[in-house]
Every structure is written in structure tokens, then in C-alpha cells.
Design a protein around this motif. Structure first.
Motif, PDB file in Angstrom:
ATOM      1  N   ASP A   1      51.755 -50.362  16.200  1.00 31.20           N
ATOM      2  CA  ASP A   1      51.336 -49.990  15.135  1.00 31.20           C
ATOM      3  C   ASP A   1      51.073 -48.507  14.203  1.00 31.20           C
ATOM      4  O   ASP A   1      50.871 -47.349  15.612  1.00 31.20           O
ATOM      5  CB  ASP A   1      50.117 -50.323  14.751  1.00 31.20           C
ATOM      6  N   GLY A   2      51.459 -47.601  12.952  1.00 32.37           N
ATOM      7  CA  GLY A   2      51.005 -46.930  12.787  1.00 32.37           C
ATOM      8  C   GLY A   2      50.151 -46.559  12.018  1.00 32.37           C
ATOM      9  O   GLY A   2      48.989 -47.681  11.721  1.00 32.37           O
ATOM     10  N   GLY A   3      49.088 -44.718  12.684  1.00 31.31           N
ATOM     11  CA  GLY A   3      47.922 -44.969  12.467  1.00 31.31           C
ATOM     12  C   GLY A   3      48.057 -42.889  12.413  1.00 31.31           C
ATOM     13  O   GLY A   3      48.774 -42.606  12.667  1.00 31.31           O
ATOM     14  N   ILE A   4      46.764 -43.106  12.508  1.00 29.64           N
ATOM     15  CA  ILE A   4      46.104 -42.160  13.351  1.00 29.64           C
ATOM     16  C   ILE A   4      45.007 -42.123  14.555  1.00 29.64           C
ATOM     17  O   ILE A   4      44.099 -42.387  14.487  1.00 29.64           O
ATOM     18  CB  ILE A   4      45.745 -41.189  11.872  1.00 29.64           C
ATOM     19  N   THR A   5      45.276 -40.983  15.070  1.00 30.11           N
ATOM     20  CA  THR A   5      44.318 -40.589  15.877  1.00 30.11           C
ATOM     21  C   THR A   5      43.886 -39.572  16.647  1.00 30.11           C
ATOM     22  O   THR A   5      44.432 -38.282  16.748  1.00 30.11           O
ATOM     23  CB  THR A   5      45.429 -41.378  17.542  1.00 30.11           C
ATOM     24  N   GLN A   6      42.546 -40.006  16.117  1.00 30.72           N
ATOM     25  CA  GLN A   6      41.754 -38.245  16.747  1.00 30.72           C
ATOM     26  C   GLN A   6      41.247 -38.404  18.450  1.00 30.72           C
ATOM     27  O   GLN A   6      40.623 -39.741  18.663  1.00 30.72           O
ATOM     28  CB  GLN A   6      40.437 -38.043  15.838  1.00 30.72           C
ATOM     29  N   SER A   7      41.106 -37.456  19.127  1.00 27.38           N
ATOM     30  CA  SER A   7      39.977 -37.812  20.378  1.00 27.38           C
ATOM     31  C   SER A   7      39.773 -36.432  20.567  1.00 27.38           C
ATOM     32  O   SER A   7      40.153 -34.727  19.919  1.00 27.38           O
ATOM     33  CB  SER A   7      41.695 -38.053  21.316  1.00 27.38           C
ATOM     34  N   PRO A   8      38.910 -36.448  21.390  1.00 29.91           N
ATOM     35  CA  PRO A   8      38.377 -37.570  21.518  1.00 29.91           C
ATOM     36  C   PRO A   8      37.148 -37.596  20.791  1.00 29.91           C
ATOM     37  O   PRO A   8      36.460 -37.753  19.376  1.00 29.91           O
ATOM     38  CB  PRO A   8      37.113 -36.954  22.681  1.00 29.91           C
ATOM     39  N   LYS A   9      36.419 -39.495  20.799  1.00 27.74           N
ATOM     40  CA  LYS A   9      36.071 -40.156  19.898  1.00 27.74           C
ATOM     41  C   LYS A   9      33.709 -39.077  19.697  1.00 27.74           C
ATOM     42  O   LYS A   9      33.434 -38.832  18.943  1.00 27.74           O
ATOM     43  CB  LYS A   9      35.164 -41.325  20.398  1.00 27.74           C
ATOM     44  N   TYR A  10      34.044 -38.611  21.062  1.00 26.20           N
ATOM     45  CA  TYR A  10      32.932 -37.958  20.873  1.00 26.20           C
ATOM     46  C   TYR A  10      33.142 -36.198  21.857  1.00 26.20           C
ATOM     47  O   TYR A  10      33.798 -36.293  22.923  1.00 26.20           O
ATOM     48  CB  TYR A  10      31.697 -38.350  22.274  1.00 26.20           C
ATOM     49  N   LEU A  11      31.924 -35.536  21.679  1.00 28.24           N
ATOM     50  CA  LEU A  11      32.820 -33.679  22.012  1.00 28.24           C
ATOM     51  C   LEU A  11      31.370 -33.346  22.081  1.00 28.24           C
ATOM     52  O   LEU A  11      30.358 -32.723  21.220  1.00 28.24           O
ATOM     53  CB  LEU A  11      33.808 -33.220  21.258  1.00 28.24           C
TER      54      LEU A  11
ATOM     55  N   THR B   1      38.159 -27.732  20.662  1.00 27.77           N
ATOM     56  CA  THR B   1      39.684 -28.294  20.156  1.00 27.77           C
ATOM     57  C   THR B   1      39.111 -29.362  19.565  1.00 27.77           C
ATOM     58  O   THR B   1      39.204 -29.952  20.656  1.00 27.77           O
ATOM     59  CB  THR B   1      41.002 -27.874  20.097  1.00 27.77           C
ATOM     60  N   LEU B   2      39.971 -30.154  18.456  1.00 32.03           N
ATOM     61  CA  LEU B   2      39.739 -31.466  17.974  1.00 32.03           C
ATOM     62  C   LEU B   2      41.440 -32.281  17.861  1.00 32.03           C
ATOM     63  O   LEU B   2      42.103 -31.267  17.101  1.00 32.03           O
ATOM     64  CB  LEU B   2      39.208 -31.761  17.125  1.00 32.03           C
TER      65      LEU B   2
ATOM     66  N   PRO C   1      27.867 -26.679  13.634  1.00 36.78           N
ATOM     67  CA  PRO C   1      29.384 -27.321  14.214  1.00 36.78           C
ATOM     68  C   PRO C   1      29.029 -28.661  13.958  1.00 36.78           C
ATOM     69  O   PRO C   1      30.230 -29.500  14.234  1.00 36.78           O
ATOM     70  CB  PRO C   1      30.113 -27.100  15.315  1.00 36.78           C
ATOM     71  N   THR C   2      27.706 -29.191  14.317  1.00 42.16           N
ATOM     72  CA  THR C   2      27.657 -30.326  14.972  1.00 42.16           C
ATOM     73  C   THR C   2      27.618 -31.213  13.470  1.00 42.16           C
ATOM     74  O   THR C   2      26.960 -31.377  12.637  1.00 42.16           O
ATOM     75  CB  THR C   2      25.851 -30.535  15.294  1.00 42.16           C
ATOM     76  N   ALA C   3      28.358 -32.186  13.525  1.00 40.37           N
ATOM     77  CA  ALA C   3      29.089 -33.308  12.703  1.00 40.37           C
ATOM     78  C   ALA C   3      29.859 -34.288  13.370  1.00 40.37           C
ATOM     79  O   ALA C   3      30.487 -34.478  13.841  1.00 40.37           O
ATOM     80  CB  ALA C   3      28.980 -32.024  11.396  1.00 40.37           C
ATOM     81  N   PHE C   4      30.193 -35.079  12.180  1.00 42.87           N
ATOM     82  CA  PHE C   4      31.590 -36.150  12.864  1.00 42.87           C
ATOM     83  C   PHE C   4      32.361 -35.955  12.119  1.00 42.87           C
ATOM     84  O   PHE C   4      32.641 -35.093  10.470  1.00 42.87           O
ATOM     85  CB  PHE C   4      30.696 -37.808  11.826  1.00 42.87           C
TER      86      PHE C   4
ATOM     87  N   PHE D   1      44.980 -41.377   4.410  1.00 44.56           N
ATOM     88  CA  PHE D   1      45.048 -42.583   5.718  1.00 44.56           C
ATOM     89  C   PHE D   1      43.932 -41.446   6.662  1.00 44.56           C
ATOM     90  O   PHE D   1      44.232 -41.046   7.064  1.00 44.56           O
ATOM     91  CB  PHE D   1      46.042 -42.933   6.116  1.00 44.56           C
ATOM     92  N   PHE D   2      42.681 -42.356   6.925  1.00 38.61           N
ATOM     93  CA  PHE D   2      41.511 -42.499   7.543  1.00 38.61           C
ATOM     94  C   PHE D   2      41.660 -42.392   9.504  1.00 38.61           C
ATOM     95  O   PHE D   2      42.230 -43.239   9.779  1.00 38.61           O
ATOM     96  CB  PHE D   2      40.739 -41.940   7.766  1.00 38.61           C
ATOM     97  N   GLY D   3      41.773 -40.621  10.778  1.00 41.34           N
ATOM     98  CA  GLY D   3      41.536 -41.392  11.767  1.00 41.34           C
ATOM     99  C   GLY D   3      39.731 -41.808  12.004  1.00 41.34           C
ATOM    100  O   GLY D   3      38.676 -42.401  11.060  1.00 41.34           O
ATOM    101  N   GLN D   4      39.959 -42.670  13.572  1.00 41.28           N
ATOM    102  CA  GLN D   4      38.322 -42.919  13.310  1.00 41.28           C
ATOM    103  C   GLN D   4      37.695 -41.864  14.186  1.00 41.28           C
ATOM    104  O   GLN D   4      36.080 -42.174  13.378  1.00 41.28           O
ATOM    105  CB  GLN D   4      38.584 -43.803  15.181  1.00 41.28           C
ATOM    106  N   GLY D   5      37.384 -40.307  14.166  1.00 40.92           N
ATOM    107  CA  GLY D   5      36.520 -39.210  13.742  1.00 40.92           C
ATOM    108  C   GLY D   5      36.018 -39.298  15.116  1.00 40.92           C
ATOM    109  O   GLY D   5      36.522 -40.067  16.139  1.00 40.92           O
ATOM    110  N   THR D   6      35.726 -37.439  15.221  1.00 43.97           N
ATOM    111  CA  THR D   6      35.410 -37.214  16.184  1.00 43.97           C
ATOM    112  C   THR D   6      34.039 -37.203  15.811  1.00 43.97           C
ATOM    113  O   THR D   6      33.849 -35.847  14.647  1.00 43.97           O
ATOM    114  CB  THR D   6      36.268 -36.285  17.235  1.00 43.97           C
ATOM    115  N   ARG D   7      33.422 -36.865  17.047  1.00 37.87           N
ATOM    116  CA  ARG D   7      31.472 -36.099  16.745  1.00 37.87           C
ATOM    117  C   ARG D   7      31.682 -35.607  17.968  1.00 37.87           C
ATOM    118  O   ARG D   7      31.285 -35.515  18.148  1.00 37.87           O
ATOM    119  CB  ARG D   7      30.810 -37.749  16.876  1.00 37.87           C
ATOM    120  N   LEU D   8      31.105 -34.453  17.538  1.00 41.42           N
ATOM    121  CA  LEU D   8      30.913 -32.631  17.994  1.00 41.42           C
ATOM    122  C   LEU D   8      29.056 -32.941  17.774  1.00 41.42           C
ATOM    123  O   LEU D   8      28.471 -32.500  16.703  1.00 41.42           O
ATOM    124  CB  LEU D   8      31.659 -32.118  17.250  1.00 41.42           C
ATOM    125  N   THR D   9      28.547 -32.553  19.125  1.00 44.89           N
ATOM    126  CA  THR D   9      27.591 -32.479  19.258  1.00 44.89           C
ATOM    127  C   THR D   9      27.465 -30.774  20.221  1.00 44.89           C
ATOM    128  O   THR D   9      28.468 -31.163  21.097  1.00 44.89           O
ATOM    129  CB  THR D   9      26.931 -33.101  20.060  1.00 44.89           C
TER     130      THR D   9
END
Lengths: 113, 114
Positions: free
Chosen positions: B1-11, B20-21, B85-88, B104-112
């Protein structure tokens, strides 16, 4: 510059109530207009869109009509469900220039059983 | 399936570190974007790229850097110069232009920052 203004939330409704989320925009020319939905901890998903004046976008019971005269694109649903609880973003894509999408601040919808 | 992959989910990042996201897409889209999401502020554009080897600053580029060496990849580095920098973080892609083109969006990375 381009901008999108949404009503502030949260909007709290009971199940089966009627929903309206207001959205107005500022842009030159004829932008394309979108509504996106974001569920907790996830990215945004396209809900519906309209590309010219008087177009109506619709999906999953949600509707929005592109009103050029009032620069508005209000989101409506006749009967909300608990599963509609999410954050809704109005957005525009300019008709020229850099084609960068601009988003509103988002409106949180909470639907109670 | 086509899509966008963001990693990691939490950082998690310590003060003074660069992180680096990752953002990868297999939709064959030319345009890619990075947005930052804070509560009550919606999405703010950090950087965008409309073609490989070219990118432009968005509204809040200070303290961030990007590269676009491949069409499918658009990594974002949050440097120590970014004071809050703490944000989604959300990555998106689209075909570069045209009426009604959606992003089209990825699932996001939450940086803390810890």
C-alpha cells in the motif's frame, strides 16, 4: 497572505445532534478548500474537498459547500456519532504561486453517548 | 500500500542534542512538507520541498534543517538551536501543483525534551 479561521473548540454534542463547524478563509483567486480529520495520536486524513465556488464536498455524512461570496466552507453533519470525536482542520490550497497548503487551528469535537 | 511512514513514533531528546525525524513516502510525490503541531495552534509549516535537491523555509524554520537527496525521503533535524522542540511533528506529501490536490500525512512523531 493566505489564512484560514475556524471556530474555537471544543464543540461538545450528544450523539445524533446536528454539527456545524465554521470555517472562513482569506486568499486571492480561487483556492481549493479541504476538511481534514485527526484522531488522537495520528496524522491528518482528508475528509472532503471542493475546488470551485458552489461545489459541495461530501463524505461519511459530512458536507461542506464552497461559498465564494462569504469566503466560507462550513462543515456540517446531520447526526453525529461517538466515533466522530476528533479534531477537524479546515485548509486551503492556493490557486497559484507556491501551492503550499494553509491550515486552520483545528476544532476539537467531543460527542457523548 | 502507498503511503507516508514517519519514524520513530515517539522520540526523547536531551537538552543540547540534535535529533533527526524520518519521513519516507512511496506515493511518487514530488512535494513534501514538515509541519509542527502544538495544542491550540494548529499546523505551522517548518520546511517544504517541491523537487529533489531543493527545499524552502516555511514560517518557523529557525532551529530546524532538512535535506532532500531522494524523492521518497525528507528527513527533519531538530537542532540544539531550537529552544522549544517539544511538539508533534507531521510530514506530508502531495503532487506539486493542481486544483484540488490534497496532502497526504504520516502518523506523526511526538518529540519530547527530557
Amino acid at each position: 497572505g493566505n489564512s484560514v479561521t475556524q471556530m474555537e473548540g471544543p464543540v461538545t454534542l450528544s450523539e445524533e445532534a446536528f454539527l456545524t463547524i465554521n470555517c472562513t478563509y482569506t486568499a486571492t483567486g480561487y483556492p481549493s478548500l479541504f476538511w481534514y480529520v485527526q484522531y488522537p495520536g495520528e496524522g491528518l486524513q482528508l475528509l472532503l474537498k471542493a475546488t470551485k465556488a458552489d461545489d459541495k464536498g461530501s463524505n461519511k455524512g459530512f458536507e461542506a459547500t464552497y461559498r465564494k461570496e462569504t469566503t466560507s466552507f462550513h462543515l456540517e453533519k446531520g447526526s453525529v456519532q461517538v466515533s466522530d470525536s476528533a479534531v477537524y482542520f479546515c485548509a486551503l490550497l492556493p490557486s497559484g504561486g507556491s501551492y503550499i497548503p494553509t491550515f486552520g487551528r483545528g476544532t476539537s469535537l467531543i460527542v457523548h453517548p | 500500500d502507498g503511503g507516508i511512514t514517519q519514524s520513530p513514533k515517539y522520540l526523547f531528546r536531551k537538552e543540547g542534542q540534535n535529533v533527526t525525524l524520518s519521513c519516507e513516502q512511496n506515493l511518487n510525490h514530488d512535494a513534501m512538507y514538515w509541519y509542527r503541531q502544538d495544542p491550540g495552534q494548529g499546523l505551522r509549516l517548518i520546511y517544504y520541498s517541491q523537487i529533489v535537491n531543493d527545499f524552502q523555509k516555511g514560517d518557523i524554520a529557525e532551529g530546524y534543517s532538512v535535506s532532500r537527496e531522494k524523492k521518497e525521503s525528507f528527513p527533519l533535524t531538530v537542532t540544539s538551536a531550537q529552544k522549544n522542540p517539544t511538539a508533534f511533528y507531521l510530514c506530508a506529501s502531495s503532487i506539486p501543483a493542481g486544483v484540488g490536490t490534497e496532502a497526504f500525512f504520516g502518523q506523526g512523531t511526538r518529540l519530547t525534551v527530557v
